[in-house]
Design an enzyme around this catalytic site. Structure first.
Site, PDB file in Angstrom:
ATOM      1  N   ASN A  60      66.158  83.689  58.188  1.00  0.00           N
ATOM      2  CA  ASN A  60      65.410  84.504  56.603  1.00  0.00           C
ATOM      3  C   ASN A  60      66.306  84.390  55.737  1.00  0.00           C
ATOM      4  O   ASN A  60      67.942  84.254  55.816  1.00  0.00           O
ATOM      5  CB  ASN A  60      65.039  86.535  56.755  1.00  0.00           C
ATOM      6  CG  ASN A  60      66.353  87.212  56.842  1.00  0.00           C
ATOM      7  OD1 ASN A  60      67.459  86.749  57.912  1.00  0.00           O
ATOM      8  ND2 ASN A  60      66.970  87.463  55.739  1.00  0.00           N
TER       9      ASN A  60
ATOM     10  N   CYS B 279      67.477  92.176  56.514  1.00  0.00           N
ATOM     11  CA  CYS B 279      68.210  93.148  57.048  1.00  0.00           C
ATOM     12  C   CYS B 279      67.779  94.857  56.286  1.00  0.00           C
ATOM     13  O   CYS B 279      68.603  95.784  56.640  1.00  0.00           O
ATOM     14  CB  CYS B 279      69.359  92.511  57.370  1.00  0.00           C
ATOM     15  SG  CYS B 279      69.625  91.687  55.670  1.00  0.00           S
TER      16      CYS B 279
ATOM     17  N   GLU C 141      77.348  90.575  60.275  1.00  0.00           N
ATOM     18  CA  GLU C 141      76.534  91.507  59.320  1.00  0.00           C
ATOM     19  C   GLU C 141      74.802  90.785  60.449  1.00  0.00           C
ATOM     20  O   GLU C 141      75.109  89.815  60.926  1.00  0.00           O
ATOM     21  CB  GLU C 141      76.198  90.659  58.231  1.00  0.00           C
ATOM     22  CG  GLU C 141      75.260  91.764  57.329  1.00  0.00           C
ATOM     23  CD  GLU C 141      74.529  91.123  57.237  1.00  0.00           C
ATOM     24  OE1 GLU C 141      73.181  92.330  57.974  1.00  0.00           O
ATOM     25  OE2 GLU C 141      73.397  90.534  56.973  1.00  0.00           O
TER      26      GLU C 141
ATOM     27  N   GLU D  94      81.936  91.448  53.511  1.00  0.00           N
ATOM     28  CA  GLU D  94      81.751  90.221  52.540  1.00  0.00           C
ATOM     29  C   GLU D  94      81.606  90.564  51.500  1.00  0.00           C
ATOM     30  O   GLU D  94      81.170  91.454  50.920  1.00  0.00           O
ATOM     31  CB  GLU D  94      80.572  89.214  52.996  1.00  0.00           C
ATOM     32  CG  GLU D  94      80.951  88.771  54.419  1.00  0.00           C
ATOM     33  CD  GLU D  94      79.455  87.772  54.909  1.00  0.00           C
ATOM     34  OE1 GLU D  94      79.418  86.849  54.772  1.00  0.00           O
ATOM     35  OE2 GLU D  94      78.698  88.466  55.262  1.00  0.00           O
TER      36      GLU D  94
END
Ligand code: ADP
Length: 483
Positions: A155, A286, A253, A460
Site C-alpha cells: 500500500n 495503516c 512499522e 521514522e
C-alpha cells in the site's frame, strides 16, 4: 520494457546503476481489472540480493565521504525529477495498486519529492552537539552506517519508499529497496529517476521479487548495516530474527487498529465526515481510525450523519476522479477482508451496513460497519486493512480511553472534541505513536512517526530517522592537551 498505459517501466532489478534481470519472473496484475496482466517482473534470488549488497557496499565509502551538502544536491535533483514526472508516476501507481489517481496526482507523489527535499536539507543543517564536561571537549558525530535494506509494503508504495529511502541516502547510507511483489512498478520508475539525477552507481538499488526469497536473503546478509521495514507483524518477527543474528538496528512499522473517538462536545458533522473518510482507498491505510468510539448521548445523531457521508462513496476505477473507494489490491486480500466479516457475522457481531463483495469478479468490498457483540470480537482486536469499521459507544472519558487502549496495537488515534483540556488530556492518554485531534493525516515530516506495542519499533521522521541511519560517536578531547 512493460507498457503501462503508455509509460515504459522496466521489469528488471536496478543494481550498481544497471538493469539486471532474473531467469524467473512473477506476474503483476491490475487490481481494477484482474484479467489485465501488467507484466512479468524479475523474481530475485539470493544471488540477486548478494549482487545488490555488493554494489551498495562498494558505492558506500564515496557516498558517505561526499558529506551532507553535496548529497543534498543530488537529492534535490531527484526531487525535481519526481515533480516533473508526477503524471507518469501517478498513472503507474494507480494501475499497479489502484490507489486513487486524483490524490496521487495532487498530493501523494509530490509528497515523495518533498521527502527527498526535506531530508536533504535536514541532514545539511544538522548541528553537532558540542559541550564541555569534566575537563574534556565533547562532540557527537553522526557517521554513515553502510548499506541499508528498505522493505516496503504494497500500500502507498511510492510514498513509503521515498519516506524511507530519503533519510537513508541523506545520512550517507547506500540503499537496497525491495518493494512488495503486489505493487512493484513505481520503485522501478524511481530507479530511472535516480539514474537521471546522476546519483552515483550503486548508491540506490532496487531488487524485485518475493519477500520469502530475495527479501529474506537481503535482511540476513551480513553486509547490511540497517533494515527499515513496513509490513505485517509476522514478517517483522522473521526480519527481527535476521537483524538479531547480525546485531544490526532495525525499525518496523506494522499497521494499527486506530480508535476514532467522538465526544459529545465535538463538531459531530466534521467527525462523521472524517469517520466515513476512513473508507478512502478502501481502508488500505495503516493509520486509519477503524474503531469508531462515540459518546452514547450523540450516537444516533452521529450514525445518521455517518451513513449519509458513507452513502456518498463511489466504488470504481481509480483513474476516474469521482471514485473514492478503490479496488482491493489482490483477490487474496479480498478474501482476507471478506473472511473477517464472515467470521464476525458467524460469531454474532451485528453487520450494520455493507458486509458483501461489491460485484462478482471485481475486487471491491462494500463500505462495512460492524457493531461488535463485545470488545474482544476479532474484528475489534485485529487489523482488517480493508473498508471495515467497528462502532462502539462509551459513557464517559474514562471508558473512551479504556476502549481506545484495549488492543495490542498503538500506531495512531483520532479524537474529535471541542474542549481544549480534553484534547490535551485524552491526547496524552491514548496509547499511540501519533494522535490527531479534529484532523487526520496532516503530518509534519520532522515529527517522529511509529508504533507502540505490536504496531512497531523505532521511529521514522526528521532527526529520528537520520539518527537511526547513523552510527553516533562521542569524540572527547582533553582540554588544553592540543593546540
Ligand atoms: P503485507 O501483509 O503488507 O503483505 P508482508 O509483511 O507480508 O505484509 O509484506 C511486506 C513486505 O515484506 C513485502 O515487500 C514483502 O515482500 C516483504 N517480506 C515478506 N516476507 C519477508 C521476509 N521473510 N524477509 C524479508 N522481507 C519479507
Amino acid at each position: 520494457m512493460l507498457d503501462i498505459e503508455g509509460v515504459a517501466v522496466s521489469p528488471d532489478h536496478f543494481i550498481g546503476g544497471r538493469r539486471v534481470t532474473s531467469s524467473d519472473t512473477f506476474e503483476d496484475r491490475c487490481p481494477m481489472d484482474w484479467s489485465l496482466l501488467l507484466g512479468r517482473v524479475a523474481r530475485g534470488t539470493a544471488e540477486t540480493a548478494a549482487l545488490a549488497v555488493e554494489a551498495a557496499t562498494s558505492a558506500f565509502p564515496a557516498w558517505a565521504a561526499l558529506g551532507p551538502v553535496k548529497r543534498a544536491g543530488y537529492l534535490h535533483r531527484l526531487a525535481d525529477l519526481i515533480d516533473a514526472n508526477i503524471e507518469r508516476l501517478a498513472l503507474v501507481e494507480c494501475m499497479d495498486m489502484a490507489m486513487l489517481h486524483e490524490s496521487l496526482k495532487l498530493r501523494v507523489i509530490a509528497r515523495g519529492a518533498l521527502n527527498f527535499r526535506n531530508y536533504a536539507d535536514l541532514a545539511s543543517i544538522h548541528e553537532e552537539r558540542v559541550w564541555s564536561s569534566r575537563g574534556t571537549a565533547n562532540r557527537v558525530i553522526r557517521m554513515a552506517a553502510g548499506p541499508a535494506v528498505i522493505i516496503t509494503p504494497w500500500n502507498a508504495p511510492f510514498m513509503l519508499s521515498t519516506w524511507k529511502c530519503a533519510p537513508a541516502l541523506a545520512a550517507g547510507n547506500t540503499v537496497i529497496l525491495k518493494p512488495a511483489e503486489w505493487s512493484p512498478l513505481s520503485a522501478s520508475l524511481l530507479a530511472d529517476l535516480v539514474a537521471e539525477a546522476g546519483i552515483p552507481d550503486g548508491v540506490f538499488n532496487v531488487v524485485q521479487g518475493y519477500g520469502s526469497e530475495v527479501g529474506a536473503a537481503l535482511v540476513s546478509h551480513p553486509g547490511v548495516k540497517r533494515i527499515s521495514f513496513t509490513g505485517s507483524v509476522p514478517t517483522a518477527r522473521t526480519i527481527g530474527h535476521a537483524a538479531a543474528e547480525n546485531i544490526i538496528p532495525f525499525t518496523a512499522e506494522l499497521g494499527g487498529k486506530g480508535p476514532l473517538i467522538v465526544f459529545a462536545d465535538a463538531d459531530i458533522e466534521a467527525a462523521a465526515k472524517k469517520a466515513a473518510g476512513q473508507y478512502d482507498d478502501s481502508g488500505q491505510v495503516c493509520m486509519a481510525g477503524t474503531r469508531l468510539l462515540v459518546e452514547r448521548s450523540i450516537a444516533a445523531d452521529f450514525l445518521e450523519r455517518f451513513h449519509r457521508h458513507t452513502d456518498a462513496h463511489v466504488m470504481g476505477d481509480s483513474r476516474h476522479p469521482a471514485t473514492t473507494m478503490s479496488a482491493l489490491i489482490h483477490p487474496r486480500h479480498l478474501q482476507t477482508v471478506a473472511g473477517f466479516v464472515d467470521r464476525a457475522r458467524a460469531a454474532g457481531d451485528h453487520v450494520v451496513r455493507g458486509g458483501r463483495i461489491h460485484r462478482e469478479g471485481g475486487l471491491w468490498y462494500e463500505a462495512t460497519l460492524i457493531e461488535p457483540r463485545g470488545n474482544d470480537s476479532e474484528v475489534v482486536q485485529n487489523e482488517v486493512f480493508g473498508p471495515v469499521l467497528t462502532f462502539q459507544t462509551f459513557a464517559d472519558e474514562a471508558e473512551a480511553v479504556a476502549l481506545a487502549n484495549s488492543t495490542a496495537y498503538g500506531l495512531a488515534g483520532i479524537i474529535y472534541t471541542g474542549d481544549a483540556d480534553r484534547a490535551d488530556r485524552v491526547g496524552r492518554a491514548v496509547r499511540a505513536g501519533t494522535v490527531w485531534v479534529n484532523s487526520f493525516l496532516i503530518r509534519d515530516l520532522t515529527a517522529p512517526f511509529g508504533g507502540i506495542g505490536i504496531s512497531g519499533i523505532g521511529r521514522e521522521g526528521g532527526d529520528y530517522a537520520l539518527d537511526f541511519h547513523s552510527d553516533l560517536k562521542t569524540l572527547q578531547i582533553l582540554e588544553g592537551s592540543v593546540r
